[in-house]
Design a protein around this motif. Structure first.
Motif, PDB file in Angstrom:
ATOM      1  N   ILE A 101      54.611  19.078  -2.793  1.00 34.17           N
ATOM      2  CA  ILE A 101      53.448  19.294  -3.661  1.00 34.17           C
ATOM      3  C   ILE A 101      52.891  17.967  -4.157  1.00 34.17           C
ATOM      4  O   ILE A 101      51.675  17.734  -4.169  1.00 34.17           O
ATOM      5  N   LEU A 102      53.814  17.066  -4.565  1.00 34.22           N
ATOM      6  CA  LEU A 102      53.367  15.755  -5.052  1.00 34.22           C
ATOM      7  C   LEU A 102      52.676  14.969  -3.953  1.00 34.22           C
ATOM      8  O   LEU A 102      51.700  14.248  -4.198  1.00 34.22           O
ATOM      9  N   ALA A 103      53.154  15.102  -2.702  1.00 39.23           N
ATOM     10  CA  ALA A 103      52.530  14.372  -1.596  1.00 39.23           C
ATOM     11  C   ALA A 103      51.090  14.830  -1.398  1.00 39.23           C
ATOM     12  O   ALA A 103      50.175  14.025  -1.176  1.00 39.23           O
ATOM     13  N   VAL A 104      50.851  16.164  -1.517  1.00 37.56           N
ATOM     14  CA  VAL A 104      49.482  16.683  -1.365  1.00 37.56           C
ATOM     15  C   VAL A 104      48.590  16.146  -2.480  1.00 37.56           C
ATOM     16  O   VAL A 104      47.440  15.728  -2.256  1.00 37.56           O
ATOM     17  N   LEU A 105      49.131  16.129  -3.723  1.00 34.96           N
ATOM     18  CA  LEU A 105      48.337  15.619  -4.842  1.00 34.96           C
ATOM     19  C   LEU A 105      48.012  14.145  -4.675  1.00 34.96           C
ATOM     20  O   LEU A 105      46.893  13.696  -4.967  1.00 34.96           O
ATOM     21  N   VAL A 106      48.972  13.357  -4.211  1.00 34.07           N
ATOM     22  CA  VAL A 106      48.729  11.926  -4.012  1.00 34.07           C
ATOM     23  C   VAL A 106      47.652  11.708  -2.959  1.00 34.07           C
ATOM     24  O   VAL A 106      46.754  10.872  -3.114  1.00 34.07           O
ATOM     25  N   LEU A 107      47.718  12.473  -1.863  1.00 30.30           N
ATOM     26  CA  LEU A 107      46.694  12.327  -0.828  1.00 30.30           C
ATOM     27  C   LEU A 107      45.316  12.697  -1.358  1.00 30.30           C
ATOM     28  O   LEU A 107      44.307  12.057  -1.029  1.00 30.30           O
ATOM     29  N   ALA A 108      45.233  13.718  -2.220  1.00 32.68           N
ATOM     30  CA  ALA A 108      43.946  14.109  -2.788  1.00 32.68           C
ATOM     31  C   ALA A 108      43.380  13.006  -3.673  1.00 32.68           C
ATOM     32  O   ALA A 108      42.181  12.689  -3.629  1.00 32.68           O
ATOM     33  N   VAL A 109      44.269  12.386  -4.486  1.00 30.96           N
ATOM     34  CA  VAL A 109      43.811  11.301  -5.359  1.00 30.96           C
ATOM     35  C   VAL A 109      43.329  10.115  -4.537  1.00 30.96           C
ATOM     36  O   VAL A 109      42.308   9.490  -4.832  1.00 30.96           O
ATOM     37  N   GLY A 123      42.112  10.170  -1.494  1.00 25.66           N
ATOM     38  CA  GLY A 123      40.834  10.511  -0.864  1.00 25.66           C
ATOM     39  C   GLY A 123      39.680  10.406  -1.837  1.00 25.66           C
ATOM     40  O   GLY A 123      38.600   9.890  -1.511  1.00 25.66           O
ATOM     41  N   PHE A 124      39.888  10.891  -3.083  1.00 22.20           N
ATOM     42  CA  PHE A 124      38.824  10.807  -4.086  1.00 22.20           C
ATOM     43  C   PHE A 124      38.512   9.358  -4.416  1.00 22.20           C
ATOM     44  O   PHE A 124      37.339   8.962  -4.549  1.00 22.20           O
ATOM     45  N   ALA A 125      39.572   8.524  -4.559  1.00 24.71           N
ATOM     46  CA  ALA A 125      39.351   7.110  -4.871  1.00 24.71           C
ATOM     47  C   ALA A 125      38.597   6.415  -3.742  1.00 24.71           C
ATOM     48  O   ALA A 125      37.714   5.577  -3.979  1.00 24.71           O
ATOM     49  N   ALA A 126      38.936   6.754  -2.477  1.00 28.11           N
ATOM     50  CA  ALA A 126      38.236   6.149  -1.339  1.00 28.11           C
ATOM     51  C   ALA A 126      36.756   6.536  -1.329  1.00 28.11           C
ATOM     52  O   ALA A 126      35.870   5.718  -1.048  1.00 28.11           O
ATOM     53  N   TYR A 127      36.480   7.810  -1.686  1.00 25.77           N
ATOM     54  CA  TYR A 127      35.080   8.260  -1.729  1.00 25.77           C
ATOM     55  C   TYR A 127      34.301   7.500  -2.797  1.00 25.77           C
ATOM     56  O   TYR A 127      33.184   7.037  -2.571  1.00 25.77           O
TER      57      TYR A 127
END
Length: 347
Positions: free
Chosen positions: A125-133, A135-139
């Motif tokens: 679950i934490l890995a999915v959240l980290v990837l989402a963060v 991706g948002f930062a890259a955007y």
């Protein structure tokens, strides 16, 4: 060696079946054989305090069930009584639970606990959240770069007048000139980098004999300091044993070096006396407990000068020279001997 002990068949018959304890049976057999505790210790290589404790049905000095059985067997055979019923009685009345053998005690174990299993789910679950963060930062970063480029282009268009761009004065030369006028003799300051710390010989703060239970049951503790004397005529010697694997009474013996504080260990050189054939380990750790001292180098069939080099330097306060197999001596028994130890590393 003392003569063979007389038969104690009568004592064995009275033994445990008559309600006599293990210790009382062994003590009666020893007296019937006409032996002292010291003579039994000399025959079995079991320490006198352990023999006295077993005769009082106190097995704490043995260091565990595995060693207690070996001590009972050795003492019973020395005084001429059958060890089988004594060991059977020990297992029924005194054995600890769960059973721990010498092999299990020295085998690295890393059990997977239930909490760690539950953590595996949270890890996903934490890995999915980290990837989402990420991706948002890259955007947001990409959006900010595009906006900056558009702003720079707009500013450049406003700066053009009559088809000619308005020159932007550079302040760098004037700043450099002012600095040069203020201090015409100034020269660049170079900060030297710190020199690496060289490997050097490290002197142990103390040396102690060390056994399976620690410094409480080391071999020949009064002479342990002779192991660093450098004199082959006066080495430290272990106790002698009837077999190279300590008569199956214990897993090893050795010397504990206390460096005084945590240091970086690169290598250890030993000077062994006697014949070749020793198997030994170099163990290191931050506490003087066998299970906390981890093997960092080994040598098999060793004799003479032995160089133990670590694959990578280890941070430790305590070093243990641990013999797991003894070389033969001139008397037909087995014994380890050390007269020099050199530790190299960084403080």
């Amino acid at each position: 060696m003392p003569s063979a002990a007389p038969s104690t068949e009568g004592i064995r018959t009275v033994g445990l079946g008559g309600g006599v304890s293990i210790g009382a049976t062994l003590a009666a057999a020893r007296r019937h054989a006409g032996l002292t505790v010291a003579e039994v210790s000399q025959r079995t290589r079991v320490r006198e305090n352990i023999i006295q404790g077993i005769e009082q049905d106190d097995y704490t000095a043995s260091g565990g069930d595995f060693y207690a059985r070996g001590h009972i067997r050795a003492i019973a055979e020395a005084v001429g009584t059958d060890p089988a019923p004594l060991i059977e009685e020990f297992d029924e009345r005194w054995r600890s639970a769960p059973e721990i053998t010498a092999a299990a005690a020295f085998q690295p174990v890393m059990p997977l606990r239930k909490r760690e299993r539950r953590r595996v789910r949270w890890t996903g679950i934490l890995a999915v959240l980290v990837l989402a963060v990420i991706g948002f930062a890259a955007y947001k970063f990409a959006s900010g770069v595009g906006k900056t480029q558009r702003t720079a282009a707009s500013t450049s268009q406003h700066a053009v007048r009559g088809g000619q761009p308005t020159p932007v004065p550079s302040v760098t030369p004037s700043v450099q000139a002012s600095a040069a006028q203020a201090n015409p003799t100034a020269t660049p300051t170079v900060t030297p980098s710190a020199a690496p710390v060289a490997v050097q010989a490290l002197t142990p703060a103390s040396v102690a004999a060390f056994g399976p239970a620690g410094t409480a049951d080391g071999d020949d503790p009064q002479q342990a300091a002779l192991a660093v004397s450098g004199n082959p005529a006066t080495p430290w010697n272990s106790d002698w044993y009837v077999t190279p694997d300590f008569g199956d009474l214990q897993p090893g013996t050795g010397l504990l070096l206390d460096m005084g504080r945590t240091v970086t260990i690169s290598s250890v050189r030993l000077s062994l006396g006697g014949s070749a054939g020793a198997d030994l380990q170099l163990r290191a750790g931050r506490a003087p407990v066998l299970t906390d001292l981890h093997t960092v180098a080994t040598s098999a069939g060793a004799g003479g000068t032995v160089q133990l080099s670590l694959t990578s330097p280890a941070q430790a306060r305590y070093l243990l020279i641990w013999f797991t197999k003894l070389p033969a001596d001139n008397a037909g028994t087995y014994q380890a001997s050390i007269y020099a130890i050199t530790v190299r590393g960084q403080r």
